[in-house]
Design a protein around this motif. Structure first.
Motif, short mmCIF file in Angstrom:
data_model
loop_
_atom_site.label_atom_id
_atom_site.label_comp_id
_atom_site.label_asym_id
_atom_site.label_seq_id
_atom_site.Cartn_x
_atom_site.Cartn_y
_atom_site.Cartn_z
N MET A 25 3.99 10.41 -9.32
CA MET A 25 3.34 10.72 -10.60
C MET A 25 2.75 12.12 -10.60
O MET A 25 2.53 12.71 -11.66
N HIS A 26 2.51 12.66 -9.40
CA HIS A 26 2.00 14.02 -9.29
C HIS A 26 3.11 15.02 -8.99
O HIS A 26 2.84 16.16 -8.62
N LYS A 64 0.83 -1.21 0.00
CA LYS A 64 0.00 0.00 0.00
C LYS A 64 0.87 1.26 0.00
O LYS A 64 0.57 2.23 -0.70
N LEU A 65 1.95 1.24 0.78
CA LEU A 65 2.84 2.39 0.83
C LEU A 65 3.57 2.59 -0.50
O LEU A 65 3.78 3.72 -0.95
N HIS A 66 3.95 1.50 -1.18
CA HIS A 66 4.57 1.61 -2.51
C HIS A 66 3.59 2.27 -3.48
O HIS A 66 3.98 3.13 -4.28
N GLU A 67 2.32 1.85 -3.42
CA GLU A 67 1.31 2.44 -4.31
C GLU A 67 1.14 3.93 -4.03
O GLU A 67 1.05 4.74 -4.96
N LYS A 68 1.09 4.30 -2.74
CA LYS A 68 0.94 5.71 -2.39
C LYS A 68 2.16 6.51 -2.87
O LYS A 68 2.01 7.64 -3.35
N ALA A 69 3.35 5.94 -2.72
CA ALA A 69 4.57 6.62 -3.15
C ALA A 69 4.54 6.85 -4.66
O ALA A 69 4.89 7.92 -5.14
N MET A 70 4.10 5.84 -5.41
CA MET A 70 4.02 5.96 -6.87
C MET A 70 3.03 7.07 -7.24
O MET A 70 3.31 7.89 -8.12
N HIS A 71 1.92 7.11 -6.56
CA HIS A 71 0.90 8.13 -6.83
C HIS A 71 1.48 9.53 -6.58
O HIS A 71 1.29 10.44 -7.40
N ARG A 98 7.55 13.70 -0.87
CA ARG A 98 6.56 12.87 -0.18
C ARG A 98 6.71 11.41 -0.62
O ARG A 98 6.59 10.48 0.19
N ALA A 99 7.00 11.20 -1.90
CA ALA A 99 7.20 9.84 -2.42
C ALA A 99 8.38 9.17 -1.72
O ALA A 99 8.31 7.99 -1.36
N ALA A 100 9.44 9.93 -1.51
CA ALA A 100 10.63 9.37 -0.85
C ALA A 100 10.31 8.98 0.59
O ALA A 100 10.75 7.93 1.07
N VAL A 101 9.52 9.80 1.27
CA VAL A 101 9.14 9.49 2.66
C VAL A 101 8.31 8.20 2.68
O VAL A 101 8.54 7.32 3.53
N LEU A 102 7.38 8.08 1.76
CA LEU A 102 6.53 6.88 1.71
C LEU A 102 7.34 5.64 1.35
O LEU A 102 7.09 4.56 1.88
N GLU A 103 8.33 5.81 0.47
CA GLU A 103 9.19 4.67 0.12
C GLU A 103 10.00 4.22 1.34
O GLU A 103 10.21 3.03 1.55
N ALA A 104 10.45 5.18 2.13
CA ALA A 104 11.21 4.83 3.34
C ALA A 104 10.32 4.06 4.31
O ALA A 104 10.75 3.08 4.93
N ARG A 105 9.07 4.50 4.43
CA ARG A 105 8.14 3.78 5.31
C ARG A 105 7.85 2.38 4.77
O ARG A 105 7.73 1.41 5.54
N ALA A 106 7.74 2.27 3.44
CA ALA A 106 7.51 0.95 2.83
C ALA A 106 8.70 0.03 3.12
O ALA A 106 8.51 -1.16 3.40
N GLN A 107 9.90 0.58 3.06
CA GLN A 107 11.09 -0.22 3.36
C GLN A 107 11.06 -0.70 4.81
O GLN A 107 11.43 -1.83 5.10
N PRO A 138 9.14 8.76 -12.98
CA PRO A 138 9.52 9.46 -14.21
C PRO A 138 10.77 10.30 -13.93
O PRO A 138 10.82 11.02 -12.96
N HIS A 139 11.78 10.12 -14.73
CA HIS A 139 13.01 10.86 -14.52
C HIS A 139 13.77 10.98 -15.82
O HIS A 139 13.40 10.41 -16.82
N THR A 140 14.84 11.73 -15.77
CA THR A 140 15.68 11.86 -16.95
C THR A 140 16.52 10.61 -17.08
O THR A 140 16.77 9.93 -16.09
N PRO A 141 16.95 10.29 -18.29
CA PRO A 141 17.78 9.09 -18.45
C PRO A 141 19.07 9.23 -17.65
O PRO A 141 19.51 10.33 -17.38
N PRO A 142 19.66 8.11 -17.26
CA PRO A 142 20.88 8.18 -16.46
C PRO A 142 22.03 8.80 -17.26
O PRO A 142 22.07 8.68 -18.47
N MET A 143 22.92 9.45 -16.52
CA MET A 143 24.09 10.04 -17.15
C MET A 143 25.04 8.92 -17.54
O MET A 143 25.21 7.97 -16.80
N HIS A 144 25.64 9.03 -18.71
CA HIS A 144 26.63 8.05 -19.12
C HIS A 144 28.01 8.62 -18.87
O HIS A 144 28.32 9.72 -19.33
#
Length: 135
Positions: free
Chosen positions: A38-39, A28-35, A44-53, A92-98
């Motif tokens: 996406m906005h 559930k926390l992963h889903e909330k972080a993704m949401h 906030r997504a990082a905080v939710l990901e930490a809680r999911a971990q 969503p992010h920029t492609p990784p630096m090479h």
């Protein structure tokens, strides 16, 4: 109350239910972080990901308790289960630096090098003598 095996079976069941609860919370926390990501709410997504971990760690702990109680109830060794850790969702992010690795430029000293001058000669050529490159 319980015999030796029943006590551990009961504890193993409790740990299993605990593991499932933490896995549901983690999902559930992963889903909330993704949401949130996406906005555009990456903080906030990082905080939710930490809680999911954190929930993931608790689920693993409960799983280990379950395995230990099963082993104690049935008096046989249960090898530890290797868990596959989930990677965080891809935001969503920029492609990784090479990074390109190039050879460093050849070292060229900023002063003349070579053997030592004969005794009695100056260490460096006199810039006012002929043959010395102009400034």
């Amino acid at each position: 109350m319980f015999g030796h095996g029943h006590h551990h079976d009961h504890r193993a069941h409790h740990a299993h239910m605990d593991e499932m609860k933490h896995e549901r919370k983690e999902a559930k926390l992963h889903e909330k972080a993704m949401h949130q990501a996406m906005h555009g709410n990456f903080g906030r997504a990082a905080v939710l990901e930490a809680r999911a971990q954190g929930q993931h760690m608790q689920a693993e702990s409960a799983h280990n308790r379950e395995q230990a109680h099963h082993a104690a109830a049935h008096h046989h060794y249960v090898p530890p289960v290797v868990h596959h850790h989930h990677t965080p969702p891809h935001y969503p992010h920029t492609p990784p630096m090479h990074h390109h690795h190039h050879q460093p430029p050849a070292y060229v000293p900023g002063y003349p090098t070579g053997s030592c001058p004969p005794p009695g000669q100056p260490s460096y050529p006199n810039p006012y003598q002929p043959g010395y490159p102009p400034h």
